[in-house]
Design an enzyme around this catalytic site. Structure first.
Site, PDB file in Angstrom:
ATOM      1  N   ASN A 144     -42.704   0.428  -4.632  1.00 31.95           N
ATOM      2  CA  ASN A 144     -42.279  -0.731  -3.845  1.00 31.95           C
ATOM      3  C   ASN A 144     -41.118  -0.311  -2.948  1.00 31.95           C
ATOM      4  O   ASN A 144     -40.013  -0.079  -3.429  1.00 31.95           O
ATOM      5  CB  ASN A 144     -41.866  -1.846  -4.815  1.00 31.95           C
ATOM      6  CG  ASN A 144     -41.342  -3.081  -4.117  1.00 31.95           C
ATOM      7  OD1 ASN A 144     -41.056  -3.064  -2.920  1.00 31.95           O
ATOM      8  ND2 ASN A 144     -41.203  -4.154  -4.867  1.00 31.95           N
ATOM      9  N   HIS A 163     -47.354  -7.003   0.851  1.00 29.66           N
ATOM     10  CA  HIS A 163     -46.224  -6.234   0.332  1.00 29.66           C
ATOM     11  C   HIS A 163     -46.688  -5.439  -0.887  1.00 29.66           C
ATOM     12  O   HIS A 163     -47.340  -5.989  -1.788  1.00 29.66           O
ATOM     13  CB  HIS A 163     -45.087  -7.183  -0.028  1.00 29.66           C
ATOM     14  CG  HIS A 163     -43.985  -6.526  -0.777  1.00 29.66           C
ATOM     15  ND1 HIS A 163     -43.463  -5.308  -0.391  1.00 29.66           N
ATOM     16  CD2 HIS A 163     -43.299  -6.897  -1.889  1.00 29.66           C
ATOM     17  CE1 HIS A 163     -42.513  -4.961  -1.241  1.00 29.66           C
ATOM     18  NE2 HIS A 163     -42.397  -5.908  -2.159  1.00 29.66           N
ATOM     19  N   CYS A 174     -37.923  -8.130   0.467  1.00 26.81           N
ATOM     20  CA  CYS A 174     -39.240  -7.518   0.731  1.00 26.81           C
ATOM     21  C   CYS A 174     -40.063  -8.301   1.745  1.00 26.81           C
ATOM     22  O   CYS A 174     -41.097  -7.812   2.213  1.00 26.81           O
ATOM     23  CB  CYS A 174     -40.014  -7.381  -0.572  1.00 26.81           C
ATOM     24  SG  CYS A 174     -39.119  -6.456  -1.804  1.00 26.81           S
TER      25      CYS A 174
HETATM   26  N1  ACO Z   1     -42.572   1.730 -19.913  1.00 30.63           N
HETATM   27  C1  ACO Z   1     -43.024   1.312 -21.105  1.00 30.63           C
HETATM   28  N2  ACO Z   1     -42.822   0.068 -21.584  1.00 30.63           N
HETATM   29  C2  ACO Z   1     -42.131  -0.786 -20.788  1.00 30.63           C
HETATM   30  C3  ACO Z   1     -41.632  -0.432 -19.518  1.00 30.63           C
HETATM   31  C4  ACO Z   1     -41.859   0.907 -19.099  1.00 30.63           C
HETATM   32  N3  ACO Z   1     -41.443   1.357 -17.909  1.00 30.63           N
HETATM   33  N4  ACO Z   1     -40.991  -1.474 -18.982  1.00 30.63           N
HETATM   34  C5  ACO Z   1     -41.094  -2.484 -19.843  1.00 30.63           C
HETATM   35  N5  ACO Z   1     -41.766  -2.073 -20.958  1.00 30.63           N
HETATM   36  C6  ACO Z   1     -42.098  -2.835 -22.145  1.00 30.63           C
HETATM   37  C7  ACO Z   1     -41.205  -4.048 -22.321  1.00 30.63           C
HETATM   38  O1  ACO Z   1     -40.008  -3.718 -22.970  1.00 30.63           O
HETATM   39  C8  ACO Z   1     -42.111  -4.947 -23.129  1.00 30.63           C
HETATM   40  O2  ACO Z   1     -42.023  -4.565 -24.473  1.00 30.63           O
HETATM   41  P1  ACO Z   1     -42.029  -5.668 -25.655  1.00 30.63           P
HETATM   42  O3  ACO Z   1     -43.354  -6.366 -25.520  1.00 30.63           O
HETATM   43  O4  ACO Z   1     -41.872  -4.852 -26.885  1.00 30.63           O
HETATM   44  O5  ACO Z   1     -40.869  -6.573 -25.345  1.00 30.63           O
HETATM   45  C9  ACO Z   1     -43.514  -4.644 -22.656  1.00 30.63           C
HETATM   46  O6  ACO Z   1     -43.419  -3.346 -22.020  1.00 30.63           O
HETATM   47  C10 ACO Z   1     -44.054  -5.644 -21.675  1.00 30.63           C
HETATM   48  O7  ACO Z   1     -43.068  -5.890 -20.660  1.00 30.63           O
HETATM   49  P2  ACO Z   1     -43.310  -6.925 -19.525  1.00 30.63           P
HETATM   50  O8  ACO Z   1     -42.079  -7.006 -18.669  1.00 30.63           O
HETATM   51  O9  ACO Z   1     -43.835  -8.198 -20.067  1.00 30.63           O
HETATM   52  O10 ACO Z   1     -44.484  -6.183 -18.727  1.00 30.63           O
HETATM   53  P3  ACO Z   1     -45.353  -6.746 -17.541  1.00 30.63           P
HETATM   54  O11 ACO Z   1     -46.777  -6.609 -17.859  1.00 30.63           O
HETATM   55  O12 ACO Z   1     -44.867  -8.055 -17.027  1.00 30.63           O
HETATM   56  O13 ACO Z   1     -45.069  -5.660 -16.406  1.00 30.63           O
HETATM   57  C11 ACO Z   1     -43.768  -5.431 -14.388  1.00 30.63           C
HETATM   58  C12 ACO Z   1     -43.754  -5.498 -15.919  1.00 30.63           C
HETATM   59  C13 ACO Z   1     -44.585  -4.228 -13.997  1.00 30.63           C
HETATM   60  C14 ACO Z   1     -42.349  -5.306 -13.910  1.00 30.63           C
HETATM   61  C15 ACO Z   1     -44.447  -6.717 -13.828  1.00 30.63           C
HETATM   62  O14 ACO Z   1     -43.895  -7.856 -14.449  1.00 30.63           O
HETATM   63  C16 ACO Z   1     -44.273  -6.841 -12.347  1.00 30.63           C
HETATM   64  O15 ACO Z   1     -44.776  -6.050 -11.571  1.00 30.63           O
HETATM   65  N6  ACO Z   1     -43.590  -7.906 -11.853  1.00 30.63           N
HETATM   66  C17 ACO Z   1     -43.388  -8.117 -10.449  1.00 30.63           C
HETATM   67  C18 ACO Z   1     -42.257  -7.280  -9.986  1.00 30.63           C
HETATM   68  C19 ACO Z   1     -42.116  -7.290  -8.502  1.00 30.63           C
HETATM   69  O16 ACO Z   1     -43.059  -7.481  -7.768  1.00 30.63           O
HETATM   70  N7  ACO Z   1     -40.871  -7.055  -8.050  1.00 30.63           N
HETATM   71  C20 ACO Z   1     -40.573  -6.839  -6.707  1.00 30.63           C
HETATM   72  C21 ACO Z   1     -40.386  -8.071  -5.895  1.00 30.63           C
HETATM   73  S1  ACO Z   1     -40.053  -7.643  -4.252  1.00 30.63           S
HETATM   74  C22 ACO Z   1     -38.354  -7.524  -3.940  1.00 30.63           C
HETATM   75  O17 ACO Z   1     -37.773  -8.377  -3.339  1.00 30.63           O
HETATM   76  C23 ACO Z   1     -37.577  -6.344  -4.359  1.00 30.63           C
END
Ligand code: ACO
Length: 324
Positions: free
Chosen positions: A277, A247, A111
């Site tokens: 993304n 990004h 990214c």
């Molecule tokens: N819908 C509902 N619940 C979900 C979902 C979903 N789609 N996905 C995960 N959950 C649940 C999990 O299972 C977890 O449940 P639990 O507490 O019972 O275990 C709970 O929601 C919380 O999950 P987390 O992963 O802790 O949620 P978080 O608030 O961290 O959000 C997210 C997740 C959105 C992925 C966030 O961490 C994020 O945006 N991270 C950065 C990702 C990113 O930028 N990636 C791209 C990088 S660029 C590249 O090179 C491709």
């Protein structure tokens, strides 16, 4: 010196909304919107759409906006992590499709690819090597995603954005500051393994895996540091930034960065709600959309910052100019 002489974008025709995903996954629009800011994303419809066709579409629009034809382009750079084939490069395939002759090559910094590409192109202009460079950021990460993995499928979309970069005598143009950074020890927190990876079973499908929480933390920390360092080295204060093009990975990351750097949130442009993304394409798609709306004014200070797998991250600062 160089300036951005044209911008363009191409996105797949198929829209996948949060509600579409909630039809077959244990998720919902409220969860996705509040955690990411994403409402919908564009996903390749079929094999007629891919990283090459999207790149070519975005490139043609940028060239048209810059009044440049294929014969004017001296070099093609494509930032992508999702080529349709490893050899030749996406840039070669796009150049051939558009009738462009000359050097063409890909950059894979996930990214961060567009920002890395901008700094590479800036180096070529510093050496007076070219008049016009076509720089494309394009990705189709949907091809790597397990559609049943709710933690990743909600985040990513496909698309391409392109810029033409043209030489100019304007002393205010060109890159005012660059920072390219990374930490390869963090590679396992976001990866896609090929079938020929030594630890992948024969014929196993390769999917993107990600530790979202870790990526989130690294992104906020590294982006803040990268932008602050680059502004500092260019002697520019946060308040003097006109537009921040980060990004588009998560709106909460963008909010956190603005708060930490004391940059007015309204200066941080976003379109993540429509596209999710799109990896290396996210910054040039955003740039093209805002340029299309004529929101940039001559001399505006633009800060570009990307972060992604690797981990890689980087910042480029330049001024917007309409004309040479
Ligand atoms: N819908 C509902 N619940 C979900 C979902 C979903 N789609 N996905 C995960 N959950 C649940 C999990 O299972 C977890 O449940 P639990 O507490 O019972 O275990 C709970 O929601 C919380 O999950 P987390 O992963 O802790 O949620 P978080 O608030 O961290 O959000 C997210 C997740 C959105 C992925 C966030 O961490 C994020 O945006 N991270 C950065 C990702 C990113 O930028 N990636 C791209 C990088 S660029 C590249 O090179 C491709």
């Amino acid at each position: 010196m160089f300036y951005i002489s044209g911008t363009g974008k191409a996105i797949p025709s198929q829209i996948v909304t949060n509600n579409d995903l909630a039809l077959y996954l244990d998720t919902n629009d409220e969860w996705i919107t509040s955690r990411t800011g994403i409402k919908e994303r564009r996903i390749l419809k079929d094999h007629t759409e891919n990283t090459v066709t999207l790149s070519a579409g975005a490139a043609l629009e940028a060239m048209k906006n810059a009044n440049l034809s294929a014969k004017d382009i001296d070099c093609v750079i494509v930032a992508t992590a999702s080529p349709i084939q490893p050899i030749p490069s996406t840039a070669n395939l796009v150049a051939e499709m558009l009738g462009i002759h000359g050097p063409a090559f890909d950059i894979n910094a996930a990214c961060s690819g567009f920002v890395y590409g901008l700094s590479v192109a800036g180096g070529f202009f510093a050496q007076n090597m070219y008049e016009n460079i076509l720089l494309i950021g394009a990705d189709s990460l949907s091809t790597y995603i397990d559609k049943h993995d709710r933690s990743t499928v909600i985040l990513f979309g496909d698309g391409a954005g392109a810029v033409t970069l043209s030489a100019t005598e304007n002393p205010q143009a060109g890159l005012l500051g660059i920072d390219l950074s990374g930490d390869s020890s963090l590679a396992p927190i976001l990866e896609v393994r090929n079938n020929n990876h030594p630890e992948i079973e024969e014929n196993a499908e390769s999917h993107l895996t990600m530790n979202g929480r870790e990526v989130f933390k690294v992104a906020v920390r590294s982006v803040e540091k990268s932008i602050a360092t680059t502004l500092d080295s260019a002697n520019i204060k946060g308040q003097d930034v006109d537009w921040l093009l980060l990004h588009q990975a998560n709106v909460r990351i963008i909010d956190a960065i603005c708060e930490r750097l004391d940059i007015d949130r309204e200066k941080a442009l976003t379109n993540i709600e429509k596209y999710g993304n799109t990896s290396a394409a996210s910054i040039p798609i955003l740039l093209a959309e805002v340029a299309e709306q004529n929101r940039f004014k001559d001399g505006d200070l633009l800060v570009f910052c990307g972060f992604g797998a690797g981990m890689t991250w980087g910042t480029c600062i330049l001024r917007w100019f309409e004309n040479k």
